[in-house]
Scaffold this active site. Sequence first.
Site, PDB file in Angstrom:
ATOM      1  N   ASP A   1       7.559  -3.717  -0.435  1.00  0.00           N
ATOM      2  CA  ASP A   1       6.551  -3.847  -1.493  1.00  0.00           C
ATOM      3  C   ASP A   1       7.132  -3.478  -2.857  1.00  0.00           C
ATOM      4  O   ASP A   1       6.805  -4.102  -3.867  1.00  0.00           O
ATOM      5  CB  ASP A   1       5.337  -2.961  -1.194  1.00  0.00           C
ATOM      6  CG  ASP A   1       4.610  -3.357   0.075  1.00  0.00           C
ATOM      7  OD1 ASP A   1       4.692  -4.528   0.474  1.00  0.00           O
ATOM      8  OD2 ASP A   1       3.963  -2.470   0.672  1.00  0.00           O
TER       9      ASP A   1
ATOM     10  N   ASP B   1       3.427   0.808   6.407  1.00  0.00           N
ATOM     11  CA  ASP B   1       3.405   1.402   5.070  1.00  0.00           C
ATOM     12  C   ASP B   1       3.470   2.913   5.222  1.00  0.00           C
ATOM     13  O   ASP B   1       2.957   3.467   6.207  1.00  0.00           O
ATOM     14  CB  ASP B   1       2.135   1.013   4.314  1.00  0.00           C
ATOM     15  CG  ASP B   1       2.151  -0.437   3.831  1.00  0.00           C
ATOM     16  OD1 ASP B   1       3.241  -0.982   3.619  1.00  0.00           O
ATOM     17  OD2 ASP B   1       1.056  -1.000   3.663  1.00  0.00           O
TER      18      ASP B   1
END
Length: 176
Positions: free
Chosen positions: A145, A127
Amino acid sequence: MDYLKPQKWQQSGIVWLWVALLVIALDQVTKDWVLETYQLYQVEAVWPIFNLTYVRNYGAAFSFLHDAGGWQRWLFTSLAVGVSLLLSYWLRNQPRALWRVNLCYVLIIGGAIGNLVDRLQHGFVVDFLDFYWGSYHFPAFNVADIAISCGAALLILEAFYPQKLSGYPTKDDAEG
């Protein structure tokens, strides 16, 4: 709704899978760039409310179950495979003209597989997109995401405003 089921795969929603491949490619390219460019937890300020920050997510969305001891990796791997297979089955069994719901499905598939690749390759998800306001930081996320979230949000909207198929037979036509 067998009366709507396409006879050939070329007439089905499966033709939209190229969007999932695009999501997977974009997701993996950006994650590879982050891994090559940043050290773990390195922060680069981009805007007053946005940083690029390399973090590892061992859990799911918003780091759910990130500290569960490792079993969650296989749970989320199984979930990604199962959801992707189910959505692919649904894509194959609906007309390609239902582009809105097909787009929802392929965005979710692309995001799920993008994060699945990370879980299998690294044991965690990369991330790096970090939005914040003051001292509050939204959990870091990635391109996969974004695709999953957009696909899910659009699917909810589609439930309230379903796409009509002009020119396709209705259930009454099939029965009569």
